[in-house]
Design a protein around this motif. Structure first.
Motif, mmCIF file in Angstrom:
data_model
loop_
_atom_site.group_PDB
_atom_site.id
_atom_site.type_symbol
_atom_site.label_atom_id
_atom_site.label_comp_id
_atom_site.label_asym_id
_atom_site.label_seq_id
_atom_site.Cartn_x
_atom_site.Cartn_y
_atom_site.Cartn_z
ATOM 1 N N LEU A 99 0.832 -1.208 0.000
ATOM 2 C CA LEU A 99 0.000 0.000 0.000
ATOM 3 C C LEU A 99 0.863 1.254 0.000
ATOM 4 O O LEU A 99 0.573 2.225 -0.710
ATOM 5 C CB LEU A 99 -0.923 -0.004 1.220
ATOM 6 N N GLN A 100 1.919 1.230 0.790
ATOM 7 C CA GLN A 100 2.837 2.368 0.814
ATOM 8 C C GLN A 100 3.488 2.554 -0.556
ATOM 9 O O GLN A 100 3.632 3.688 -1.035
ATOM 10 C CB GLN A 100 3.920 2.148 1.878
ATOM 11 N N LEU A 101 3.874 1.436 -1.174
ATOM 12 C CA LEU A 101 4.472 1.499 -2.503
ATOM 13 C C LEU A 101 3.560 2.204 -3.491
ATOM 14 O O LEU A 101 3.981 3.128 -4.206
ATOM 15 C CB LEU A 101 4.795 0.080 -2.985
ATOM 16 N N PHE A 102 2.289 1.783 -3.520
ATOM 17 C CA PHE A 102 1.407 2.335 -4.546
ATOM 18 C C PHE A 102 0.892 3.726 -4.192
ATOM 19 O O PHE A 102 0.488 4.474 -5.087
ATOM 20 C CB PHE A 102 0.254 1.369 -4.819
ATOM 21 N N THR B 195 9.312 12.858 -5.506
ATOM 22 C CA THR B 195 8.458 11.677 -5.336
ATOM 23 C C THR B 195 9.162 10.411 -5.806
ATOM 24 O O THR B 195 9.012 9.345 -5.200
ATOM 25 C CB THR B 195 7.142 11.874 -6.101
ATOM 26 N N LEU B 196 9.939 10.514 -6.882
ATOM 27 C CA LEU B 196 10.686 9.349 -7.351
ATOM 28 C C LEU B 196 11.732 8.919 -6.325
ATOM 29 O O LEU B 196 12.008 7.718 -6.176
ATOM 30 C CB LEU B 196 11.356 9.657 -8.701
ATOM 31 N N ARG B 197 12.303 9.857 -5.609
ATOM 32 C CA ARG B 197 13.236 9.493 -4.527
ATOM 33 C C ARG B 197 12.491 8.743 -3.417
ATOM 34 O O ARG B 197 13.009 7.777 -2.849
ATOM 35 C CB ARG B 197 13.926 10.734 -3.975
ATOM 36 N N ASP B 198 11.292 9.220 -3.101
ATOM 37 C CA ASP B 198 10.484 8.503 -2.101
ATOM 38 C C ASP B 198 10.186 7.076 -2.565
ATOM 39 O O ASP B 198 10.206 6.133 -1.765
ATOM 40 C CB ASP B 198 9.168 9.252 -1.851
ATOM 41 N N LEU B 199 9.929 6.935 -3.854
ATOM 42 C CA LEU B 199 9.644 5.612 -4.399
ATOM 43 C C LEU B 199 10.882 4.723 -4.335
ATOM 44 O O LEU B 199 10.789 3.519 -4.032
ATOM 45 C CB LEU B 199 9.149 5.739 -5.841
ATOM 46 N N ASN B 200 12.046 5.288 -4.577
ATOM 47 C CA ASN B 200 13.285 4.513 -4.492
ATOM 48 C C ASN B 200 13.572 4.063 -3.067
ATOM 49 O O ASN B 200 14.217 3.032 -2.851
ATOM 50 C CB ASN B 200 14.460 5.332 -5.031
ATOM 51 N N ILE B 201 13.109 4.833 -2.090
ATOM 52 C CA ILE B 201 13.260 4.411 -0.695
ATOM 53 C C ILE B 201 12.469 3.122 -0.453
ATOM 54 O O ILE B 201 12.960 2.173 0.177
ATOM 55 C CB ILE B 201 12.778 5.519 0.262
ATOM 56 N N VAL B 202 11.243 3.083 -0.942
ATOM 57 C CA VAL B 202 10.415 1.881 -0.760
ATOM 58 C C VAL B 202 11.030 0.699 -1.502
ATOM 59 O O VAL B 202 11.033 -0.435 -0.999
ATOM 60 C CB VAL B 202 8.975 2.140 -1.252
ATOM 61 N N LEU B 203 11.586 0.970 -2.701
ATOM 62 C CA LEU B 203 12.184 -0.095 -3.507
ATOM 63 C C LEU B 203 13.578 -0.468 -3.016
ATOM 64 O O LEU B 203 14.151 -1.454 -3.487
ATOM 65 C CB LEU B 203 12.280 0.345 -4.973
#
Length: 464
Positions: A164-167, A235-243
């Motif tokens: 859920l956090q990822l999406f 936002t892409l940096r935030d996404l890279n944190i999750v990944l």
């Protein structure tokens, strides 16, 4: 001349668009795969499951015997002198030996023992086994197995929360990406309007005010595009944190959204209470507390144990004054035994533990009932929230169609001189707001659907 002032901005826009087109698209399936493989929170949860798996092994059950081996070796060397005061030499027949010169019995001389060595060796293997402990081990084993199931459910909850956090971040990047496209289109329309205003001003068809208004609007549109691009990078940096990927890794995201069939969602909601991870955890905790109570009752029963041993001892003693030869003692021994222990009264600690275990079981039952009510409420709220957001999205789609038609008509009327640039700009802003609101509504509806799927225990069973 006016167009030259905006050439750097146009070039920057072109380069950014080209960079987006050249970037690899991170699909939703690939994002899930990378998250499951690399996310640190999921890794920790999987390690906890592995620990619980080790704990439920027969090696941690107490059902296996304990075997202890001991061994020892000792070396000793002595230098000794033995004295015999008051003793006399004997002739072998019990008569003392007489000194011919003095006529007196000959005293027995001292005996010296030099480098008298002795070695001692021993080895022993002892086995102890609890044959019966009041069924405590049995219920402890069942409790450890249920704790493993609980750890698996906790790992599943971590996984679902992480997805859920990822999406939430992934869809935010998708929303911003679509907004950038809308803002760039708005920028392009304003640029065309500025060109038209410059031409009209050169031919005396409009006054300078139209040109100035278009210039101001173009600068504002350019700033909006720049701000949205920066927001996308963050936002892409935030996404890279999750990944758990490189923070500066660049990629595009998939903006395609599909919704699950309403009938399928109805089936999921109907079975939601049975599949909800919180409910499953509550039931697992209830089982664990029941096993804990049964294990505590084992204090009232006796314990029967078996023991066995096998030993070997070797002693080698040096010759002495009384034993002139080397003394060797080689011993082997074997034994079996059984014990019965019954703690008839331990001061009341066992009774207290049983009482407390019963209270904890009652508390867990009350907590399970509370969680059941909360889960029903959460599913109902999530279902209503999703339906509402889906309707909002449908209305926003219609609003975009209306705003697009309004802007097209306004643009035609502006070319004919029937409306002012201010009125055209208002139609343009209305279209921009409608498009960005539609983007927001679309991803809000999809997130609401995912939250409903998570509550019904189906998040990992459907294609997102």
């Amino acid at each position: 001349m006016m167009q030259k002032n905006y050439l750097p901005t146009l070039l920057l826009s072109f380069l950014f668009t080209c960079s987006l087109l050249s970037q690899e698209v991170l699909t939703k399936q690939e994002a899930i795969k990378l998250t499951l493989e690399n996310n640190l929170g999921i890794l920790i949860a999987e390690n906890n499951v592995e620990i619980a798996d080790n704990n439920k092994s027969v090696l941690n059950s107490g059902f296996l015997p304990s075997i202890t081996g001991t061994a020892g070796a000792n070396y000793q060397r002595d230098d000794s002198t033995f004295e015999f005061p008051g003793q006399f030499l004997s002739d072998g027949e019990g008569n003392p030996v007489i000194d011919e010169q003095t006529g007196e019995p000959v005293p027995r001389p001292d005996a010296d023992l030099y480098k008298a060595e002795a070695q001692r060796y021993n080895a022993r293997i002892t086995a102890d086994y609890v044959l019966f402990d009041g069924l405590g081990r049995w219920y402890d084993m069942k409790r450890l197995k249920e704790e493993y199931n609980l750890s698996s459910l906790q790992a599943r909850e971590t996984l679902e929360t992480t997805i859920l956090q990822l999406f939430s971040v992934y869809f935010e990047a998708a929303r911003i990406s679509e907004n950038i496209t809308v803002l760039e289109q708005t920028y392009q329309n304003t640029k065309n309007r500025l060109q038209r205003a410059n031409y009209s001003f050169e031919f005396g068809q409009v006054n300078k005010l139209d040109v100035l208004n278009a210039e101001v609007d173009l600068v504002n549109d350019s700033i909006n595009v720049m701000n949205e691009r920066q927001l996308l990078e963050n936002t892409l940096r935030d996404l890279n944190i999750v990944l758990n990927a490189d923070l500066e890794k660049k990629f595009a995201v998939d903006t395609t959204i599909t919704f699950i069939n309403e009938l399928q969602l109805e089936d999921f909601a109907a079975q939601g209470e049975q599949n909800n991870v919180r409910m499953l955890q509550a039931k697992s905790n209830m089982t664990i507390n029941d096993y804990t109570l049964q294990s505590a009752k084992s204090v009232f029963l006796p314990t029967i144990g078996l023991t066995g041993f096998y030993g070997w001892n070797l002693n080698q003693n040096a010759p002495g004054p009384f034993f002139p030869g080397v003394n060797v003692n080689n011993t082997r021994n074997f034994g079996l035994g059984a014990t019965l222990t019954w703690n008839l009264f331990d001061g009341g600690r066992g009774i207290t533990q049983v009482k407390n275990a019963k209270i904890l079981l009652e508390s867990q039952d009350a907590l399970q009932n509370q969680i059941e009510l909360e889960v029903k409420r959460d599913i109902a709220n999530a279902r209503g929230d999703f339906q509402n957001r889906l309707k909002v999205f449908e209305l926003q789609q219609q609003n975009v169609i209306t705003a697009t038609d309004n802007y097209r008509r306004s643009n035609e009327r502006y070319k004919l001189g029937q409306i002012t640039s201010v009125e055209l700009r208002q139609a343009q802003i209305n279209l921009l707001n409608a498009q960005t609101s539609r983007n927001l509504a679309k991803y809000n509806a999809k997130l609401a659907e995912l939250q409903l799927l998570q509550l019904t225990g189906q998040l990992m069973n459907v294609s997102i």
